[in-house]
Design a protein around this motif. Structure first.
Motif, PDB file in Angstrom:
ATOM      1  N   UNK A  59       0.880  -1.202   0.117  1.00 53.52           N
ATOM      2  CA  UNK A  59      -0.032  -0.089   0.198  1.00 53.52           C
ATOM      3  C   UNK A  59       0.819   1.251  -0.031  1.00 53.52           C
ATOM      4  N   UNK A  60       0.463   2.242  -0.812  1.00 55.04           N
ATOM      5  CA  UNK A  60       1.168   3.565  -0.676  1.00 55.04           C
ATOM      6  C   UNK A  60       0.826   4.240   0.651  1.00 55.04           C
ATOM      7  N   UNK A  61       1.822   4.398   1.234  1.00 57.42           N
ATOM      8  CA  UNK A  61       1.495   5.407   2.693  1.00 57.42           C
ATOM      9  C   UNK A  61       1.637   6.611   2.434  1.00 57.42           C
ATOM     10  N   UNK A  62       2.511   7.032   1.763  1.00 58.55           N
ATOM     11  CA  UNK A  62       2.759   8.675   1.386  1.00 58.55           C
ATOM     12  C   UNK A  62       3.182   8.778   0.069  1.00 58.55           C
ATOM     13  N   UNK A  63       2.993   9.906  -0.582  1.00 60.54           N
ATOM     14  CA  UNK A  63       3.328  10.376  -1.865  1.00 60.54           C
ATOM     15  C   UNK A  63       3.430  11.910  -1.740  1.00 60.54           C
ATOM     16  N   UNK A  64       4.592  12.384  -2.334  1.00 61.00           N
ATOM     17  CA  UNK A  64       4.933  13.627  -2.324  1.00 61.00           C
ATOM     18  C   UNK A  64       5.433  14.153  -3.665  1.00 61.00           C
ATOM     19  N   UNK A  65       5.506  15.185  -4.125  1.00 64.18           N
ATOM     20  CA  UNK A  65       5.928  15.755  -5.242  1.00 64.18           C
ATOM     21  C   UNK A  65       6.606  17.006  -5.101  1.00 64.18           C
ATOM     22  N   UNK A  83      -5.370  11.256  -4.653  1.00 64.85           N
ATOM     23  CA  UNK A  83      -5.805  10.230  -4.955  1.00 64.85           C
ATOM     24  C   UNK A  83      -4.997   8.817  -4.444  1.00 64.85           C
ATOM     25  N   UNK A  84      -3.794   8.895  -4.187  1.00 64.99           N
ATOM     26  CA  UNK A  84      -2.948   7.844  -4.199  1.00 64.99           C
ATOM     27  C   UNK A  84      -2.857   7.366  -2.937  1.00 64.99           C
ATOM     28  N   UNK A  91      -4.281  -0.552  -7.391  1.00 60.97           N
ATOM     29  CA  UNK A  91      -5.225   0.099  -7.578  1.00 60.97           C
ATOM     30  C   UNK A  91      -4.606   1.512  -8.028  1.00 60.97           C
ATOM     31  N   UNK A  92      -3.396   1.789  -7.935  1.00 58.28           N
ATOM     32  CA  UNK A  92      -2.719   3.026  -8.294  1.00 58.28           C
ATOM     33  C   UNK A  92      -2.325   2.715  -9.708  1.00 58.28           C
ATOM     34  N   UNK A 134      -0.503  16.835 -18.737  1.00 59.80           N
ATOM     35  CA  UNK A 134      -1.176  16.155 -17.557  1.00 59.80           C
ATOM     36  C   UNK A 134      -0.930  14.818 -17.353  1.00 59.80           C
ATOM     37  N   UNK A 135      -0.223  14.143 -18.283  1.00 59.82           N
ATOM     38  CA  UNK A 135       0.275  12.843 -17.930  1.00 59.82           C
ATOM     39  C   UNK A 135       1.580  12.690 -17.064  1.00 59.82           C
ATOM     40  N   UNK A 136       2.445  13.863 -17.346  1.00 53.35           N
ATOM     41  CA  UNK A 136       3.666  13.835 -16.667  1.00 53.35           C
ATOM     42  C   UNK A 136       3.818  13.310 -15.147  1.00 53.35           C
ATOM     43  N   UNK A 137       2.901  13.603 -14.148  1.00 59.79           N
ATOM     44  CA  UNK A 137       2.943  13.031 -12.819  1.00 59.79           C
ATOM     45  C   UNK A 137       2.703  11.503 -12.900  1.00 59.79           C
ATOM     46  N   UNK A 138       1.733  11.122 -13.742  1.00 63.92           N
ATOM     47  CA  UNK A 138       1.337   9.629 -13.814  1.00 63.92           C
ATOM     48  C   UNK A 138       2.505   8.915 -14.542  1.00 63.92           C
ATOM     49  N   UNK A 139       3.292   9.400 -15.508  1.00 63.97           N
ATOM     50  CA  UNK A 139       4.264   8.584 -15.884  1.00 63.97           C
ATOM     51  C   UNK A 139       5.187   8.497 -15.028  1.00 63.97           C
TER      52      UNK A 139
END
Ligand code: ZN
Length: 148
Positions: A59-65, A83-84, A91-92, A134-139
């Protein structure tokens, strides 16, 4: 004095949402002891994203950018981090697939509630140059998940 009862059109609500995330990005900053990270840029627009993830088991417990660039790239990354958190890896990956479909003009994805605020980007699919933004973060997310 008259009271304005009309609700603004959905398009302008979406624009406000994107601007709000751009001005007040969520989960922005460095993540200490990240388990995975990725850095991607989009030279055509000058956007950059560094994404950092922490995993607790599956499970993703933390995400930062951390990043800079246009409002679309930065607000998409900001909404994505919200969302993550708490999602499993599978799921991600599914969210990344759904959002990519949305950016390729999939009308079902545009109605998919699991994408939450990210549906604000549905019009971006009409502008191929902005789709990359828009896709940069997702990539970056896909790159980071490969390391785990
Ligand atoms: Zn951009």
């Amino acid at each position: 004095m008259t009271i304005e009862r009309d609700t603004p059109p959905i398009r302008s609500l979406y624009q406000q949402l994107i601007l709000d995330h751009c001005k007040h990005p969520r989960n922005k900053g460095a993540l200490e002891d990240a388990d995975a990270h990725a850095h991607l840029n989009n030279p055509t627009c000058g956007d950059e994203i560094w994404l950092m993830l922490k995993l607790d088991g599956d499970r993703i417990s933390a995400v930062k950018f951390v990043g800079e660039g246009c409002s679309i790239s930065q607000s998409s990354a900001s909404m994505m981090t919200q969302l993550l958190i708490g999602r499993t890896r599978a799921e991600a990956e599914e969210l990344a697939r759904r959002f990519t479909s949305l950016m390729h003009g999939d009308q079902d994805a545009a109605r998919d509630r699991t994408l939450g605020e990210l549906r604000a980007f549905s019009d971006v699919s009409k502008f191929p140059v902005r789709v990359k933004c828009a896709l940069l973060g997702w990539n970056a997310l896909e790159e980071a998940l490969k390391q785990t």
